[in-house]
Design a protein around this motif. Structure first.
Motif, mmCIF file in Angstrom:
data_model
loop_
_atom_site.group_PDB
_atom_site.id
_atom_site.type_symbol
_atom_site.label_atom_id
_atom_site.label_comp_id
_atom_site.label_asym_id
_atom_site.label_seq_id
_atom_site.Cartn_x
_atom_site.Cartn_y
_atom_site.Cartn_z
ATOM 1 N N ALA A 155 73.919 76.726 63.018
ATOM 2 C CA ALA A 155 73.904 76.351 61.602
ATOM 3 C C ALA A 155 73.940 74.834 61.448
ATOM 4 C CB ALA A 155 75.083 76.985 60.879
ATOM 5 N N GLU A 156 74.849 74.191 62.156
ATOM 6 C CA GLU A 156 75.051 72.753 61.953
ATOM 7 C C GLU A 156 73.866 71.927 62.440
ATOM 8 O OE1 GLU A 156 78.747 71.666 63.768
ATOM 9 O OE2 GLU A 156 79.821 72.923 62.319
ATOM 10 N N GLU A 157 73.333 72.282 63.598
ATOM 11 C CA GLU A 157 72.311 71.436 64.204
ATOM 12 C C GLU A 157 70.944 71.578 63.525
ATOM 13 O OE1 GLU A 157 72.849 71.898 68.487
ATOM 14 O OE2 GLU A 157 74.974 71.505 68.184
ATOM 15 N N LEU A 158 70.885 72.446 62.524
ATOM 16 C CA LEU A 158 69.673 72.491 61.699
ATOM 17 C C LEU A 158 69.454 71.151 61.013
ATOM 18 C CD1 LEU A 158 69.967 75.946 59.922
ATOM 19 C CD2 LEU A 158 68.111 75.241 61.424
ATOM 20 N N ASP A 159 70.556 70.450 60.786
ATOM 21 C CA ASP A 159 70.464 69.144 60.121
ATOM 22 C C ASP A 159 69.540 68.193 60.868
ATOM 23 O OD1 ASP A 159 72.248 70.174 58.373
ATOM 24 O OD2 ASP A 159 73.991 69.107 59.163
ATOM 25 N N GLU A 160 69.483 68.335 62.194
ATOM 26 C CA GLU A 160 68.667 67.428 63.010
ATOM 27 C C GLU A 160 67.186 67.762 62.925
ATOM 28 O OE1 GLU A 160 70.020 67.879 67.042
ATOM 29 O OE2 GLU A 160 72.114 67.767 66.415
ATOM 30 N N CYS A 161 66.861 68.943 62.401
ATOM 31 C CA CYS A 161 65.476 69.411 62.465
ATOM 32 C C CYS A 161 64.684 68.958 61.251
ATOM 33 C CB CYS A 161 65.439 70.938 62.532
ATOM 34 S SG CYS A 161 66.248 71.613 63.974
ATOM 35 N N ASP A 162 63.455 68.487 61.516
ATOM 36 C CA ASP A 162 62.547 68.138 60.432
ATOM 37 C C ASP A 162 61.797 69.415 60.063
ATOM 38 O OD1 ASP A 162 60.769 67.080 58.682
ATOM 39 O OD2 ASP A 162 59.689 65.867 60.146
ATOM 40 N N PHE A 165 70.494 74.210 77.460
ATOM 41 C CA PHE A 165 70.992 72.838 77.285
ATOM 42 C C PHE A 165 72.404 72.711 77.861
ATOM 43 C CE2 PHE A 165 73.220 69.778 74.402
ATOM 44 C CZ PHE A 165 72.508 68.630 74.738
ATOM 45 N N ASP A 166 73.265 73.665 77.511
ATOM 46 C CA ASP A 166 74.642 73.632 78.018
ATOM 47 C C ASP A 166 74.677 73.744 79.541
ATOM 48 O OD1 ASP A 166 75.419 73.496 75.421
ATOM 49 O OD2 ASP A 166 76.547 75.378 75.376
ATOM 50 N N ARG A 167 73.739 74.552 80.059
ATOM 51 C CA ARG A 167 73.734 74.742 81.505
ATOM 52 C C ARG A 167 72.945 73.644 82.223
ATOM 53 N NH1 ARG A 167 75.598 79.624 83.667
ATOM 54 N NH2 ARG A 167 75.402 78.365 85.539
ATOM 55 N N GLY A 168 72.467 72.636 81.463
ATOM 56 C CA GLY A 168 71.856 71.469 82.083
ATOM 57 C C GLY A 168 70.389 71.626 82.459
ATOM 58 N N HIS A 169 69.718 72.650 81.917
ATOM 59 C CA HIS A 169 68.318 72.858 82.291
ATOM 60 C C HIS A 169 67.336 72.189 81.349
ATOM 61 C CE1 HIS A 169 69.696 75.612 85.294
ATOM 62 N NE2 HIS A 169 70.259 76.404 84.402
ATOM 63 N N THR A 176 67.393 68.433 75.497
ATOM 64 C CA THR A 176 67.629 68.254 74.065
ATOM 65 C C THR A 176 68.280 69.518 73.506
ATOM 66 O OG1 THR A 176 65.487 69.204 73.450
ATOM 67 C CG2 THR A 176 65.568 66.826 73.807
ATOM 68 N N PRO A 177 69.099 69.368 72.472
ATOM 69 C CA PRO A 177 69.751 70.555 71.905
ATOM 70 C C PRO A 177 68.840 71.401 71.028
ATOM 71 C CG PRO A 177 70.519 68.562 70.803
ATOM 72 C CD PRO A 177 69.615 68.113 71.901
ATOM 73 N N GLU A 178 67.746 70.837 70.547
ATOM 74 C CA GLU A 178 66.843 71.592 69.677
ATOM 75 C C GLU A 178 65.439 71.604 70.276
ATOM 76 O OE1 GLU A 178 67.094 73.343 66.849
ATOM 77 O OE2 GLU A 178 69.277 73.120 66.717
ATOM 78 N N PRO A 179 64.746 72.742 70.192
ATOM 79 C CA PRO A 179 63.411 72.831 70.810
ATOM 80 C C PRO A 179 62.257 72.330 69.952
ATOM 81 C CG PRO A 179 64.136 75.014 70.105
ATOM 82 C CD PRO A 179 65.260 74.063 69.798
#
Length: 1020
Positions: free
Chosen positions: A275-282, A675-679, A682-685
């Motif tokens: 929900a929160e990281e939607l803010d980063e998305c255009d 992303f969390d597992r380091g693969h 970026t947090p958003e695709p």
RNA sequence: GCCCGGGUGGCGAAAUGGCAGACGCACAGGACUUAAAAUCCUGGGUCCCGAACGGGACGUGUGGGUUCGAGUCCCACCCCGGGCACCA
């Protein structure tokens, strides 16, 4: 559907055989295959792994890849694909290193159902459909890098889908973990390897097996029993989204709900980040809102209501002393994570209304129901639970108007005031949300109010609305008469009353105060809940990715519940070959019937193992395909980290709005785990997302006629002047037959059935903003465009459009119809229009009168006039800006304006023609390549530099500006473009008409915007 | 009910608060043609005055408001499309 396009038709019909081979005409059928072959042969659009020298950065532009259905491409597909293709072709000309791939989302139910019907293996059907889709896409001239093509059904691809699943299986979510992510951000909460999960001592002591079971409970991929939608008619289990109104989406067969062992993915662990990281998305705000809505985060509190220890015989409520004792213990121990069996735990967003809780409700499936049911109530409770279990979710919501429920016979104690509160069960409380139990505050919740009124339960007001508050529509609707006064529920915030020490506290202060107090006393705590549920990740289908997992079996061949994962070198786990699956009539997966050699094996330690037979849902393959395109052939990793860093995230992602929630939410979830597992880095695709609008069928005019009239055909022609049977569309009531799903129509005054009749445009006239039947002004005719569908017979096939007008015309029309995001109806005459434009472009540069293809004699190597140059540069500027803002419809308008003006020039400077061809090329690449060639160029124009515009060549020395008097247009004057406002005012005053309007009036004010307009404000 | 979009000619649509209707379709008239198609040219929001040149009034779902000026901004409402819908 129009027939052959006119020029072609005339060629074929003309007896003059010379015309049959008339090369000089604009002939898409000749030009397009030629250039498609050229691009294929030269691998024009192959994207190298490394940027060319001088590259101006990279760009990853992605289409939502299609499911290759047997029906072939729909005109909706090329809409988004053309928009991305234009973007890519433009970007390449601007020197960008562009990644633009295409592939196939090819697992899924239709191929499986086709196999059941015909015996053709899904792999065969899938391959044929893909071949057809590829042919159609190549026919449209899209600049994909075909060397990167893959299908989700390729073992080389799903090997890595399985690998990522194993990563999920190997991950648990540590909500407390603090870390620095790959982008340098400080974070709290991380998906971590399962070996890093702390094992409590008490579990450790129970041995290895207990530890494994403990780990299994914490993985992001876990097993649970969940109801599935078993469809006996299809012989298969359907996903929730494949069930519409209790029936299968395909075929409309009834669906039953059965509990089955399932794989779940713990997407709820990521709910906050999603929900929160939607803010980063255009992204469009509407899509973000849809996702936030779907996730449905609400903050509130969990509170425990005391019921006392379980006793035999059953007591209806705990004693006061027990309650006080429990509070003392809680005060010392604090609020436990596990509620235990002495309390009912509820979730509420309004802890400030605790003093108004007059009863409690458990979901019928709540585990405490049995225990709380008294002997007298046993019969009623059991009956209610049976009834609730038989109902689908739909039936439950369908009966929204009538609240139902049963008293259990027992009471719980309200922790804030020690009051005994009756416990009911009712199906308006959902087992799957919150704790499956609520405290009911009828005075301040509409649902509780209705329930309380139905069952005559007490209502206590604890929130005083602000002064002057008027009840809302819904609140008023529920008002009851209370000793002559109207008594309404109130759901808003206000000031506390009837709440002991808290009286007078505003709601917004009350909530944190009481939450804190409850937490201190160990009776409650702040809590967050989501509408989002964990993701049901298994399907009982054959045509999907197998799970790379084994179940351990005991000596009798029964599963022990312990699991073993395949190692990554055992991947891919392929579907069994030579296995002719058939529906076996049971809800469990078809793979249960697979050969033993596939189904069983013995581990090195001698343990018998049986494969997991569920398969993954179609979403699995589409969850990460955008990553694979950056490195599609990698055999040692799902993606090379350097390539991931270089290409990802996707810069522009275009697709249908139907994927606004599920596909985009699921892929974001997987991406975040990776992303969390380091693969991934970026947090958003997907950086920028655009939804193309739906293309509807051609608009249809419909009127209605009484169906009981005998002898009338279903056409207006049969009785064009018969007024007797016509019914105005305004008087028609529409319903959907619940059994057949068909739309039915009735005269709303008489209730008699009517039938819809298709009307032709010339039988209709416009009167007063509405269409009416010619000669019958009272009969309103409906005009609407509807979704293309087989049953309506209004589907447009791209193959037919290309055959008649060519791919460039189809591309251009799809862009010219209107804004990309808008829903818009198809009109074949519009295709005709853009076709004529392309033919005009052809004639502007090529010589149509000559015997061979050659340049028009008007095209000469001369310097352009100032006016031609201005026209060209204005066009370049407008088209460039329009492409960058994806306003492709207006870009095409600007090119049409150019051609309208330039084609009338007797002499057309070659340089201007060349620049225009380059500007046109992203839109109509085949025609542009052909003209570029005709203008004497050897190579493709795909990497020619994009024309630059020169602002100084656009500027004109004078401009015409409007002159207003009191805001009304009274004249136009031509002034120097760089003149000041005084000069503009003087010119305006000199205009005859304006002067007449100023005559004898007092000019109060003059507003003059230099180069824009002049406005005189006058008084009489 | 709630959350998003959207309502502009006969139709698809265009318009950084500054000439409403660009561009296209359909339609009408004309040129070319033996004829048709294709092509080219011309016309058009509605109503009114005028023989004509021309001019006026009204006009972007409805009603208010802000502004010198509103399709565009604000408030209220109506209609259409999509999503969610007993989520405590």
């Amino acid at each position: 559907m129009a027939g052959l396009h006119p020029p072609l038709a005339s060629c074929l019909l003309n007896s003059d055989s010379r015309l049959l081979f008339q090369m000089p005409r604009y002939d898409a059928a000749r030009i397009e295959p030629k250039w498609q072959a050229y691009w294929d042969e030269h691998e024009t659009f192959r994207t190298s792994d490394d940027p060319a020298s001088g590259s101006k950065g990279n760009l990853y532009v992605l289409d939502m890849f299609p499911y290759p259905s047997g029906a072939g491409l729909h005109v909706g597909h090329p809409e988004g694909y053309t928009a991305t293709d234009i973007t890519c072709r433009y970007a390449r000309m601007r020197g960008k290193h562009v990644l633009h791939p295409m592939g196939w989302d090819a697992f899924g139910l239709p191929a499986e159902q086709h196999a059941i019907k015909t015996g053709v293996h899904p792999a065969v059907t899938t391959k044929n459909n893909i071949d057809n889709f590829r042919r159609q896409l190549k026919m449209l001239g899209f600049s994909y890098d075909w060397s990167r093509e893959f299908s989700t059904t390729d073992p080389d691809y799903y090997r890595w889908t399985q690998w990522i699943f194993l990563e999920l299986f190997d991950t648990w979510y540590d909500a407390e973990f603090e870390w620095t992510d790959a982008t340098g951000g400080e974070r709290r909460g991380k998906g971590r390897p399962i070996r890093e999960l702390r094992i409590p001592k008490c579990v450790q002591e129970k041995g290895d097996e207990a530890v494994r079971r403990y780990q299994d409970k914490h993985r992001l991929a876990y097993q649970a029993s969940a109801p599935v939608n078993w469809c006996p008619a299809l012989g298969t289990v359907l996903a929730n989204e494949e069930v519409i109104d209790g029936k299968s989406e395909r075929g409309g067969h009834p669906v039953q709900r059965l509990p089955l062992r399932q794989w779940m993915l713990r997407i709820t662990a990521y709910a906050d980040r999603l929900a929160e990281e939607l803010d980063e998305c255009d992204w469009p705000e509407s899509v973000k809102a849809l996702q936030r809505n779907w996730i449905g985060r609400s903050t509130g509190a969990e509170v425990d209501f005391y019921i006392g220890p379980e006793t035999t015989p059953h007591r209806l409520h705990a004693t006061h002393d027990e309650f006080e004792g429990w509070k003392t213990i809680r005060c010392a121990s604090g609020f436990p994570a596990d509620p235990g069996d002495e309390v009912i735990r509820v979730f509420t967003t309004r802890p400030d209304t605790l003093y108004g809780a007059t009863y409690m409700v458990l979901a019928p499936e709540h585990p405490l129901v049995d225990r709380l049911t008294s002997e007298e109530q046993r019969h009623a409770v059991d009956a209610y639970r049976r009834q609730a279990a038989a109902k689908s979710d739909l039936d439950r919501t369908d009966l929204a108007k009538e609240k139902t429920g049963v008293f259990t016979g027992s009471y719980a104690i309200n922790p804030v005031n020690g009051i005994r509160t009756p416990v009911w069960i009712a199906d308006y409380v959902l087992a799957s949300y919150g704790t499956g139990a609520i405290m009911a505050v009828p005075a301040h919740d509409l649902r509780d109010w209705e329930f309380a009124c139905t069952f005559r339960l007490p209502i206590v007001h604890v929130v005083e609305p602000p002064v002057g508050y008027e009840p809302s529509k819904e609140e008023r609707a529920l008002c009851r008469d209370c000793d002559g006064d109207a008594d309404c529920p109130y759901t808003g915030e206000g000031t506390a009353i009837n709440s002991n020490a808290y009286n007078g506290t505003p709601t917004s202060d009350f909530k944190p105060m009481i939450t804190m107090a409850l937490a201190t006393a160990g009776l409650g705590r702040e809590a967050i809940n989501y509408k989002l549920r964990d993701w049901l990740f298994s399907r009982q289908h054959f045509w999907g990715e197998p799970f790379p997992l084994w179940h351990e079996l005991d000596a009798n061949g029964n599963p022990t519940g312990l699991l073993r994962a395949d190692t990554s070198d055992a991947l891919p786990v392929k579907l069994p070959e030579d296995f002719h699956f058939k529906p076996h009539g049971r809800p469990d997966p078809p793979l249960e019937e697979a050969p033993d050699s596939w189904l069983y094996k013995t581990a090195e330690d001698g343990t018998r193992l049986k494969r997991e037979t569920n398969s993954m849902p179609q979403w699995a393959g589409s969850c990460w395909y955008y990553l694979r395109f950056a490195d599609p052939k990698n055999e040692t990793a799902f993606i090379d980290p350097a390539k991931e860093k270089y290409w990802l995230p996707v810069d522009l992602y275009i697709g249908g709005a139907e994927h606004a929630v599920l596909h985009l939410l699921y892929s974001r979830f997987w991406h975040k785990v990776l992303f969390d597992r380091g693969h991934v880095s970026t947090p958003e695709p997907f950086r920028k997302l655009v939804n193309q609008g739906m293309i509807l069928g051609e608009p249809e005019l419909t009127t209605y006629r009484r169906e009981s009239l005998p002898g009338l055909g279903n056409s207006l022609e049969d009785h064009p002047t018969d007024p007797a049977g016509w019914i105005s569309a305004k008087d028609v009531r529409k319903d959907v037959d619940p059994k057949t799903g068909q739309e039915t129509f009735a005269d709303s005054s008489s209730g008699m059935g009517v039938v819809a009749v298709r009307v032709m445009p010339d039988q209709v006239e416009k009167s007063g903003g509405e269409f009416t039947l010619k000669g019958h002004p009272s009969i309103v005719v409906e005009s609407r465009a509807t979704k293309m569908s087989k049953s309506r017979g209004n589907v447009i096939n791209p193959d037919d459009v290309v055959k008649s007008y060519g791919a460039d015309s189809l591309r251009l029309y799809e862009m010219f119809m209107g804004p990309l995001e808008a829903t818009k109806p198809w009109q074949m005459s519009g295709v005709e229009g853009v076709y004529r434009f392309l033919a005009r472009v052809w004639r502007m540069i090529a010589d149509e009168a000559a015997d061979d293809v050659k340049l028009n004699t008007a095209v000469q190597k001369v310097e352009p006039t100032d006016e031609q140059e201005r026209l060209l540069h204005r066009t370049i500027k407008a088209v460039t800006q329009d492409i960058e803002s994806l306003s492709l419809n207006t870009a095409i308008s600007r090119m049409m304006e150019f051609v309208n003006a330039f084609a009338s020039s007797e002499v057309r400077p070659k340089s201007v023609c060349e620049q225009f061809v380059l500007v046109l090329s992203p839109f109509a690449p085949h025609l542009a390549e052909e003209l570029w060639h005709l203008l004497g160029r050897e190579k493709t124009l795909a990497y020619e530099p994009w024309p630059e515009f020169d602002e100084s060549k656009i500027a004109e020395s004078t401009v015409e500006i409007p002159v207003q008097v009191n805001g009304k247009l009274r004249g136009r004057v031509r002034v120097a473009a760089d003149g000041n406002s005084a000069a503009a005012e003087a010119a305006a005053r000199a205009d005859n008409v304006v002067a007449a309007f100023l005559e004898g009036k007092q000019v109060v004010k003059v507003v003059a915007v230099p180069g824009r307009m002049v406005n005189f404000v006058v008084k009489p």
